[in-house]
Enzyme design. Structure first.
Site: not given
Ligand code: GLN
Length: 490
Positions: A80, A155, A179
């Site tokens: 990532k 994400s 995420s």
């Molecule tokens: N979807 C969640 C957010 O937008 C989690 C994102 C994540 O785990 N980095 O914060």
């Protein structure tokens, strides 16, 4: 033998050991696959073919010299684009870092190298890991390999999509509110968010430091166990890293046979849950029951506050963490600025996307004097209650079983309202607030052919048990045999 790029680590490692294939051949197969499909999937921000092949050649040389390093020797691991790999771009899918090159390796990266892995490519995400669909990336929206009109989740959407499409053998992501688990569910792969403190955050671009964890995606629970074993462990460079012995997670998989006491949190099966997802998860519950596990309904009464509490704490921490992008030290620097104060304003205005700005503004607000007590401090108190809910449940059960995501993958553009997007994480957020390990495992397909995932939530630092419970299910089902069909670039 089917395509190399769809094989699990366990299979490939055996073939590498037997000298049936070389790591260079494996890397070439993955590169060819990536070139064939990534024009459609768009999982990668970038990749360096020559560097990957050089790493593979070095691995082959080590193996030939009898100096194989570890269980990931010669295996391409997709990264990532928030995890530092020395000499490679590190963009967080933000214009702010579009031209930034990482000067050092993250500890997770270094640990992968020590296990023999090849660091392969930079995988797309929602900008600074804020989002649930990768649509917030400043560069591209990754497509779900099972249906290119749908999102892969986020994400870590690039990490999940690349793996599902055969563009990597395992991948790393990061999980602050879901995420890793949510994109794993939406792309039909396994994804683990480790206990807070198990994997070092040194060299991970910070979003919300009390919630962030790096974790692996794999085709199988066994691959995830192997990769976790490689990256976990105490690190003096991360003061929140926990000093605990790291078991041989892979060996533990078959030693732990249950039967387990499995808790079903009733708050996770209410309104908003897609009926097909609910039915697939019910079947998984029935599997464990038939295997002799005790299934028990439990209550996590503060669940309904999870999303609200998360979006106060995560935004507060993000507003602080992202203050470092000032246009002076590194990252985007505006060319329009009239003076130094204007340079800060302009650089941040130009460098950050809309969702990141929304969160910085929200986070600054909840921390500001007069609002701190009402929002931030109260959220911290409720966070403690949420953690207590889980620990209370673990007096009666060994593990919790829930859906990972309320729905299968949705269409790109379908959730324009930020609140609708935030609700994608109702089932995953509590795990981060409580610092627990959670894994998403494929448990079926919708009638439209989209993958469905279930989540197993474990006790702190009990990853060995959690992985064994997931493995028991996976062994009895064959969802992993299905792969998406992605046409080659036209
Ligand atoms: N979807 C969640 C957010 O937008 C989690 C994102 C994540 O785990 N980095 O914060």
């Amino acid at each position: 033998m089917s395509d190399l790029f769809f094989q699990p680590v366990t299979e490939l490692a055996a073939r590498l050991d037997a000298k049936e294939i070389s790591s260079v051949e494996l890397m070439q197969a993955v590169i060819a696959r990536t070139k064939a499909v990534d024009g459609r999937v768009k999982a990668f921000n970038s990749f360096d073919e020559a560097d990957a092949l050089a790493q593979a050649a070095a691995s082959d040389a080590r193996r030939a010299a009898g100096q194989a390093r570890g269980p990931l020797e010669g295996i391409p691991v997709g990264m990532k684009d928030v995890i530092s790999v020395a000499g490679q771009p590190l963009t967080a899918s933000s214009k702010m870092l579009a031209n930034f090159v990482s000067p050092y390796d993250a500890t997770a990266t270094l640990n992968l190298r020590r296990a023999g892995a090849i660091c392969w490519g930079r995988l797309n995400l929602d900008e600074f890991a804020m989002g649930s669909s990768t649509e917030n990336s400043a560069f591209r929206t990754t497509c779900n390999p099972w249906d290119l009109t749908r999102v892969p989740g986020g994400s870590s959407g690039g990490s999940a999509a690349a793996l599902a499409a055969g563009e990597a053998i395992v991948t790393l992501g990061s999980d602050t509110g879901g995420s890793i688990r949510q994109p794993a569910a939406l792309c039909g792969v396994v994804g683990l968010k480790p206990t807070y403190g198990l994997v070092s955050r040194y060299g991970l671009i910070a979003f919300a430091s009390s919630l962030d964890q790096i974790g692996p995606f794999g085709r199988t629970v066994e691959d995830v166990a192997i990769t976790l074993g490689a990256i976990a462990g105490h690190d003096p460079l991360d003061s929140t890293s926990f000093n605990t012995a790291i078991p041989d997670y892979r060996a533990e998989l078959s030693k732990r046979k249950g039967p387990w006491r499995i808790g079903i949190p009733k708050e996770y099966f209410g309104a908003g849950l897609d009926p097909e997802v609910g039915a697939a998860v019910e079947q998984a519950i029935a599997f464990y029951r038939a295997r002799g596990c005790e299934i028990k309904e439990v209550s996590l009464p503060h669940t309904e506050y999870g999303v609200g509490v998360y979006y106060i704490i995560a935004t507060a921490e993000c507003s602080s963490n992202l203050a470092r992008y000032d246009g002076i030290r590194y990252g985007h620097r505006s060319k329009q600025a009239k003076d130094v104060v204007d340079l800060y304003f302009q650089s941040r205005a130009e460098g950050f996307g809309a969702e990141v700005k929304r969160r910085i503004i929200l986070g600054t607000y909840v921390l500001s004097s007069g609002y701190y007590d009402a929002f931030y401090l109260r959220a911290q108190k409720v966070r403690t209650l949420i953690r207590r809910d889980f620990l209370n449940a673990y007096r009666e059960v060994d593990v919790l079983l829930t859906p990972t995501s309320p729905t299968p993958a949705f269409k790109a553009g379908a959730k324009a309202d930020p609140l609708a997007m935030y609700l994608c994480d109702v089932y995953t957020i509590g795990v981060n607030l409580a610092g627990l390990p959670g894994i998403s495992v494929p448990c079926g397909f919708s009638s439209g052919g989209l993958p469905i995932g279930m989540q197993l939530i474990g006790q702190p630092f009990q990853e060995a048990e959690l992985l064994a419970i997931a493995h028991a299910y996976e062994q009895a089902h064959d969802w992993k045999a299905r792969h998406p069909v992605v046409a080659s670039n036209g």
